[in-house]
Design a protein around this motif. Structure first.
Motif, PDB file in Angstrom:
ATOM      1  N   TYR A 149     -12.728  69.841  27.535  1.00  0.00           N
ATOM      2  CA  TYR A 149     -12.368  69.239  26.257  1.00  0.00           C
ATOM      3  C   TYR A 149     -13.599  68.580  25.644  1.00  0.00           C
ATOM      4  N   PRO A 150     -13.604  68.387  24.313  1.00  0.00           N
ATOM      5  CA  PRO A 150     -14.693  67.610  23.691  1.00  0.00           C
ATOM      6  C   PRO A 150     -14.695  66.183  24.259  1.00  0.00           C
ATOM      7  N   VAL A 151     -15.773  65.474  24.040  1.00  0.00           N
ATOM      8  CA  VAL A 151     -15.904  64.105  24.537  1.00  0.00           C
ATOM      9  C   VAL A 151     -14.846  63.226  23.893  1.00  0.00           C
ATOM     10  N   GLY A 163      -4.234  71.909  25.888  1.00  0.00           N
ATOM     11  CA  GLY A 163      -4.904  73.025  26.528  1.00  0.00           C
ATOM     12  C   GLY A 163      -4.379  73.261  27.925  1.00  0.00           C
ATOM     13  N   SER A 164      -4.839  74.342  28.545  1.00  0.00           N
ATOM     14  CA  SER A 164      -4.354  74.697  29.872  1.00  0.00           C
ATOM     15  C   SER A 164      -5.102  73.972  30.978  1.00  0.00           C
ATOM     16  N   ALA A 165      -6.268  73.400  30.687  1.00  0.00           N
ATOM     17  CA  ALA A 165      -7.038  72.673  31.703  1.00  0.00           C
ATOM     18  C   ALA A 165      -6.530  71.243  31.825  1.00  0.00           C
ATOM     19  N   PRO A 167      -6.811  67.476  31.997  1.00  0.00           N
ATOM     20  CA  PRO A 167      -7.878  66.596  31.527  1.00  0.00           C
ATOM     21  C   PRO A 167      -8.460  65.716  32.630  1.00  0.00           C
ATOM     22  N   GLY A 168      -7.773  65.626  33.761  1.00  0.00           N
ATOM     23  CA  GLY A 168      -8.283  64.876  34.909  1.00  0.00           C
ATOM     24  C   GLY A 168      -8.645  63.450  34.576  1.00  0.00           C
ATOM     25  N   SER A 169      -9.846  63.037  34.996  1.00  0.00           N
ATOM     26  CA  SER A 169     -10.259  61.644  34.823  1.00  0.00           C
ATOM     27  C   SER A 169     -10.551  61.293  33.367  1.00  0.00           C
ATOM     28  N   ALA A 170     -10.603  62.295  32.481  1.00  0.00           N
ATOM     29  CA  ALA A 170     -10.813  62.003  31.051  1.00  0.00           C
ATOM     30  C   ALA A 170      -9.588  61.331  30.456  1.00  0.00           C
ATOM     31  N   ALA A 171      -8.419  61.574  31.066  1.00  0.00           N
ATOM     32  CA  ALA A 171      -7.174  60.977  30.566  1.00  0.00           C
ATOM     33  C   ALA A 171      -7.063  59.538  31.034  1.00  0.00           C
ATOM     34  N   GLN A 172      -6.529  58.714  30.163  1.00  0.00           N
ATOM     35  CA  GLN A 172      -6.300  57.309  30.484  1.00  0.00           C
ATOM     36  C   GLN A 172      -4.823  57.016  30.347  1.00  0.00           C
ATOM     37  N   ASN A 173      -4.397  55.872  30.826  1.00  0.00           N
ATOM     38  CA  ASN A 173      -3.001  55.464  30.735  1.00  0.00           C
ATOM     39  C   ASN A 173      -2.549  55.495  29.271  1.00  0.00           C
ATOM     40  N   GLY A 174      -1.455  56.194  28.991  1.00  0.00           N
ATOM     41  CA  GLY A 174      -0.927  56.298  27.631  1.00  0.00           C
ATOM     42  C   GLY A 174      -1.302  57.593  26.932  1.00  0.00           C
ATOM     43  N   PHE A 179       0.521  71.368  27.670  1.00  0.00           N
ATOM     44  CA  PHE A 179       0.095  72.627  28.272  1.00  0.00           C
ATOM     45  C   PHE A 179       0.856  73.727  27.562  1.00  0.00           C
ATOM     46  N   PRO A 180       0.214  74.465  26.628  1.00  0.00           N
ATOM     47  CA  PRO A 180       0.937  75.493  25.872  1.00  0.00           C
ATOM     48  C   PRO A 180       1.383  76.641  26.779  1.00  0.00           C
TER      49      PRO A 180
END
Length: 182
Positions: A149-151, A163-165, A167-174, A179-180
């Protein structure tokens, strides 16, 4: 007039539909909610007007007891179409299809590392002095590019990852991840 000055008709009253408050044309190409053709509407057992469908594009109409051709005897009541959910779905679909992009496909007369002034772009780009800085980002939508994903915008309260990937640690609470389906 009923409680709260709501217009009520007699129970099981035959009602005619018009395109204006006085005179105008009687509309007879109506449909029940189920899609059956009708030429008039009948009030329910409480004197209220049941839902019905109008011709496409009709957003306001006037309704009265039958023989509404005499508004002095049978005044007409204004009704407005209620297509709010359909309108929202249409607007949402239109917004989803909007993509804003910018770039340079070719630059004549320039070689090597190319630096362009805002005035050299067509149409000219905004200058730094004409851009208002963003002090806070409430939310952002990040669409997967390749395998990532973009920054994430700094200071974003929430992000919607699409997206299908994972986001892992890029995601934050909330944050949200959609996933289409393929």
């Amino acid at each position: 007039m009923g409680e709260g000055n709501v217009a009520l008709f007699a129970p099981a009253e035959t009602l005619w539909v018009y395109d204006s408050q006085t005179a105008g044309t009687r509309l007879t190409n109506l449909q029940t909610i189920g899609g059956s053709p009708i030429t008039e509407v009948t009030s329910d057992s409480n004197g209220q007007i049941p839902p019905f469908l109008t011709p496409p594009g009709v957003t306001a109409l006037w309704i009265s007891s039958a023989d509404g051709a005499s508004p002095a005897l049978n005044p007409r009541v204004l009704l407005s179409a209620s297509d709010l959910f359909t309108d929202i779905e249409t607007l949402d679909a239109a917004i989803e299809d909007i993509e804003v992009s910018a770039g340079v496909t070719s630059v004549q007369g320039k070689t090597g590392t190319v630096t362009l002034a805002p005035s050299e772009l067509t149409p000219p780009a905004a200058t730094v002095t004409s851009v208002t800085s963003v002090s806070a980002i409430v939310g952002a939508r990040l669409v997967q590019v390749g395998s990532g994903y973009p920054v994430r915008p700094s200071g974003a309260t929430w992000v919607w990852f699409l997206g299908s990937a994972d986001p892992g640690s890029a995601a934050q609470n909330g944050d949200l991840w959609f996933f289409p389906e393929s």
